[in-house]
Design a protein around this motif. Structure first.
Motif, short mmCIF file in Angstrom:
data_model
loop_
_atom_site.label_atom_id
_atom_site.label_comp_id
_atom_site.label_asym_id
_atom_site.label_seq_id
_atom_site.Cartn_x
_atom_site.Cartn_y
_atom_site.Cartn_z
N PHE A 1 1.20 -1.06 0.05
CA PHE A 1 0.20 -0.16 -0.08
C PHE A 1 1.12 1.81 0.20
N GLN A 2 0.74 1.91 -1.37
CA GLN A 2 1.76 3.14 -0.65
C GLN A 2 0.57 4.54 -1.12
N ILE A 3 1.34 5.47 0.25
CA ILE A 3 1.41 7.08 0.82
C ILE A 3 1.76 7.58 0.58
N GLU A 4 1.88 8.79 0.11
CA GLU A 4 1.68 9.95 0.66
C GLU A 4 1.89 11.03 1.74
N THR A 5 2.63 11.47 2.73
CA THR A 5 2.65 12.29 3.88
C THR A 5 2.89 13.39 3.22
N TYR A 6 2.68 15.17 4.24
CA TYR A 6 2.73 16.61 3.35
C TYR A 6 3.09 16.93 5.06
N ASN A 7 4.00 17.68 5.34
CA ASN A 7 3.84 18.52 6.37
C ASN A 7 4.76 19.38 5.24
N PRO A 8 3.97 20.69 6.17
CA PRO A 8 4.21 22.42 5.60
C PRO A 8 5.92 22.39 5.59
N PRO A 9 6.22 23.50 4.88
CA PRO A 9 7.47 23.78 4.56
C PRO A 9 7.27 24.75 6.37
N ASN B 1 -10.74 27.16 15.26
CA ASN B 1 -12.42 26.81 16.01
C ASN B 1 -12.02 25.83 17.18
N GLY B 2 -11.33 26.28 17.90
CA GLY B 2 -10.40 25.48 18.92
C GLY B 2 -9.90 24.34 18.61
N ILE B 3 -10.07 23.73 17.51
CA ILE B 3 -9.42 22.43 17.16
C ILE B 3 -7.72 22.96 16.31
N PRO B 4 -6.89 21.59 17.23
CA PRO B 4 -5.43 22.24 17.03
C PRO B 4 -5.36 21.75 15.07
N PHE B 5 -4.41 22.47 14.61
CA PHE B 5 -3.78 21.26 13.34
C PHE B 5 -2.41 20.13 14.03
N ALA B 6 -2.07 19.42 13.32
CA ALA B 6 -1.47 17.74 13.15
C ALA B 6 0.14 18.35 12.41
N ASN B 7 -0.25 19.30 11.92
CA ASN B 7 1.20 19.85 10.86
C ASN B 7 1.56 20.96 10.75
N ALA B 8 1.02 21.86 11.43
CA ALA B 8 1.15 23.06 11.28
C ALA B 8 2.02 23.89 12.91
N VAL B 9 2.91 23.98 13.21
CA VAL B 9 3.50 23.61 14.27
C VAL B 9 4.91 25.10 14.41
N ALA B 10 5.05 25.55 15.42
CA ALA B 10 6.12 26.76 15.71
C ALA B 10 6.20 25.65 17.15
N GLU C 1 -8.17 16.55 14.63
CA GLU C 1 -7.30 17.57 13.62
C GLU C 1 -7.22 18.11 13.08
N TYR C 2 -6.81 18.96 12.67
CA TYR C 2 -6.89 20.12 11.11
C TYR C 2 -5.80 19.11 10.22
N LEU C 3 -5.49 18.88 8.97
CA LEU C 3 -4.01 18.56 8.53
C LEU C 3 -4.62 19.41 7.21
N ALA C 4 -2.79 19.85 7.74
CA ALA C 4 -2.71 21.11 6.16
C ALA C 4 -2.17 20.38 5.16
N ARG C 5 -2.64 20.82 3.68
CA ARG C 5 -2.64 19.54 2.36
C ARG C 5 -1.63 20.53 1.33
N PRO C 6 -1.48 19.35 0.50
CA PRO C 6 -0.33 20.08 -0.15
C PRO C 6 -1.13 21.65 -1.10
N ASP C 7 -2.15 20.85 -1.10
CA ASP C 7 -3.04 21.89 -2.00
C ASP C 7 -3.56 23.34 -2.10
N GLY C 8 -2.90 23.64 -0.65
CA GLY C 8 -3.30 24.29 -0.13
C GLY C 8 -4.35 24.62 1.36
N THR C 9 -4.97 23.84 1.37
CA THR C 9 -6.27 23.07 1.97
C THR C 9 -6.44 22.86 3.54
#
Length: 596
Positions: free
Chosen positions: A44-52, A113-122, A176-184
């Motif tokens: 099974f193939q999958i591609e993960t994305y994390n914002p730069p 809206n009180g829901i954290p992002f999984a991959n948008a961090v600082a 959790e919200y997940l930032a996607r590679p298409d900007g959504t």
């Protein structure tokens, strides 16, 4: 800076009014943001994305404005990040942090809206209330999914389990919200899927509106440690960043899993490395169990990052010894040191306590071995013969020497730790420890003279009276040399030199394997040697003599190899006075008649 601030400007407004925000363009594949994985037997193939991420360092630190009021780490971090990114503080959620003598580290994440992002961090680090580093992957999505799920994750779980070839492990799920590679930004159910048989463990991000598996986190990630590989002797050989060095057979859950979870510091199932108290451990320098600390030899051992480098190296070496010794028989049932024995025998609850830069002494090291079920304690000291002083935790042969005391005391006498108490047997304990240190540092079939402890003492001759050698000119000591000695270390030198000669003969006969630490199945001499080394410990009597220990080696060869090495072993032992008739510290060079 202006470009970064422009990109991240007005995150709150962007989240509320997506049509007014600059979009993150659909990104092509990049090693910095994407990871393509092929999972499981079915591929099974999958591609993960994390914002730069952006990342800035500030040297001595940025002095904060007069309006900046230092408070708790949570408040300081949220205040700085919201100010730096010019976003409302309600979109910044504190996640974790820790403090060391050098800095305070905080980790936050974006939310909507009180829901954290999984991959948008600082992350931000403070030193003396100055900011010294700042990194961010906060995003401005062009479109954000509705925050109320329309798909129940349980309804799609069977499909997700099939894709990831595992089962839901009952860990609490999250939204959790997940930032996607298409900007959504997608709304996702986060569910853990695990397969213990193959040691796979994933965090699945399931679209809360479509039920599609969008991404994963692979918890079976590669840990990294900047250490002295066990084949190196001391700091002069250079630190290296090793990726995931644990042995999956010996440590099936890795080196950090203990008490039902992975740690992010120098503690785990086999050992905890600390200074002073067990709460004073080294935390990871970056996410995913990365321990990347340099050692500055111009500074004292306890200053700067030196203490973290020392704890990291000590943690690595004890684990590495645990893993290779396990392969050769020092297992749960063989009375080894583990917090959890996985129902494989022996007594649990006895991981090694590794005290680095211990204040109770100098110019030495020791290992206290209680019976199976109680933690062995290793104390590593500072050596004061140089300026700056040197740290024994950065000389691998010392750590290996000490840990081997735990092995020999446990295996001799069935886990009681009572059976190497005489001067002779205790001396052999010192010899086994030196011999094990030497074995770990061999790099080829070439047999060289071996010196122990020359780094910490800054003495080419090391801490023993003579090098270990096959040359009787370099090292003339024999069994008879033991007579009259009262120091266990002096007695140990004779036994270690005997074993040096045994090792040399076996390697000369069968060659040398570079994979002996992880593959005990080979026929090479260094593998045969360590098998006999470990096997003989369990065979010999309580408080053995030199001849009895010799006999245990001969018997171990019979048990494991059918006695094919009988004459080789006898000839080596006899060459150092331990022939057939050796007793009461009187040398004998005779061998069995069928070996003449």
């Amino acid at each position: 800076m202006p470009a970064i601030q422009g990109l991240l400007n007005s995150v709150l407004i962007a989240l509320a009014l997506a049509s007014q925000a600059a979009a993150i363009p659909s990104a092509p594949y990049s090693h910095a943001t994407h990871h393509r994985r092929t999972l499981g037997r079915r591929g099974f193939q999958i591609e993960t994305y994390n914002p730069p991420s952006s990342f800035e360092t500030y040297g001595e630190g940025l002095i904060q404005a007069a309006s900046f009021a230092p408070g708790g780490l949570d408040t300081d971090a949220r205040t700085y990040v919201s100010s730096k990114l010019k976003v409302d503080s309600s979109t910044v959620e504190f996640r974790s942090g820790f403090s060391t003598a050098n800095a305070r580290h905080a980790y936050v994440r974006q939310r909507y809206n009180g829901i954290p992002f999984a991959n948008a961090v600082a992350n931000v680090a403070f030193k003396d209330n100055k900011v010294v580093t700042f990194g961010s992957s906060f995003v401005k999505p062009t479109k954000i999914a509705d925050s109320k799920p329309t798909i129940d994750w349980k309804s799609v779980l069977p499909n997700i389990e099939e894709q990831l070839e595992g089962k839901y492990n009952n860990h609490p799920t999250s939204l959790e919200y997940l930032a996607r590679p298409d900007g959504t930004a997608a709304l996702t159910h986060v569910v853990q899927i695990q397969n213990e048989d193959v040691n796979s463990w994933y965090e699945a991000f399931i679209d809360a509106h479509s039920g599609e598996l969008l991404s994963i986190t692979d918890f079976t990630a590669d840990a990294a440690y900047r250490v002295l590989p066990i084949q190196k002797q001391d700091l002069r050989d250079g630190l290296e960043l090793l990726i995931d060095p644990y042995d999956p057979l010996s440590s099936p859950d890795g080196w950090h899993f203990t008490g039902g979870a992975n740690t992010t510091n120098t503690s785990g199932n086999n050992v905890i490395a600390y200074k002073g108290t067990q709460s004073s451990v080294t935390s990871q320098s970056a996410a995913d169990q990365v321990f990347d600390y340099t050692y500055n030899t111009a500074n004292a051992p306890a200053t700067g990052s030196n203490i973290d480098a020392a704890r990291t190296n000590a943690f690595y070496i004890i684990n590495r010894i645990h893993d290779f010794a396990y392969r050769y028989g020092f297992t749960e049932a063989g009375f080894n040191f583990q917090a959890d024995n996985f129902n494989k025998g022996g007594k649990a609850g006895d991981r090694v306590l590794m005290s680095v830069q211990d204040s109770s002494g100098t110019n030495n090291a020791n290992f206290a071995t209680p019976p199976d079920g109680q933690s062995g304690t290793c104390r590593m000291y500072i050596w004061t013969t140089t300026s700056p002083n040197r740290d024994g935790s950065l000389e691998n042969d010392i750590i290996v020497h000490e840990m081997t005391h735990g092995i020999t005391n446990r295996l001799t006498g069935g886990g009681t730790a009572r059976c190497l108490q005489t001067t002779e047997s205790g001396g052999m304990g010192e010899g086994w420890s030196d011999a094990m240190a030497e074995w770990t540092e061999q790099k080829s079939e070439v047999i060289k003279d071996y010196v122990l402890g020359d780094y910490v003492t800054n003495n080419p001759g090391g801490i023993r009276t003579k090098p270990y050698s096959t040359s009787k000119t370099v090292n003339p000591q024999t069994y008879a040399t033991v007579k009259g000695l009262t120091s266990v270390h002096r007695v140990g030198e004779i036994w270690a030199n005997v074993l040096h000669n045994v090792y040399a003969a076996l390697v000369a006969q069968y060659g040398w394997s570079p994979t002996s630490l992880t593959n005990p199945e080979g026929a090479e001499g260094n593998i045969v040697y360590i098998h006999l080394f470990i096997d003989a410990l369990a065979l010999q009597p309580c408080n053995p003599t030199f001849p009895q220990a010799r006999d245990a080696w001969i018997q171990a060869d019979v048990n494991r190899y059918g006695g094919v090495n009988k004459c080789l072993l006898w000839k080596v032992f006899a060459s150092r006075g331990l022939g057939v008739n050796a007793k009461s510290f009187v040398d004998d060079s005779s061998v069995p008649t069928d070996c003449n």
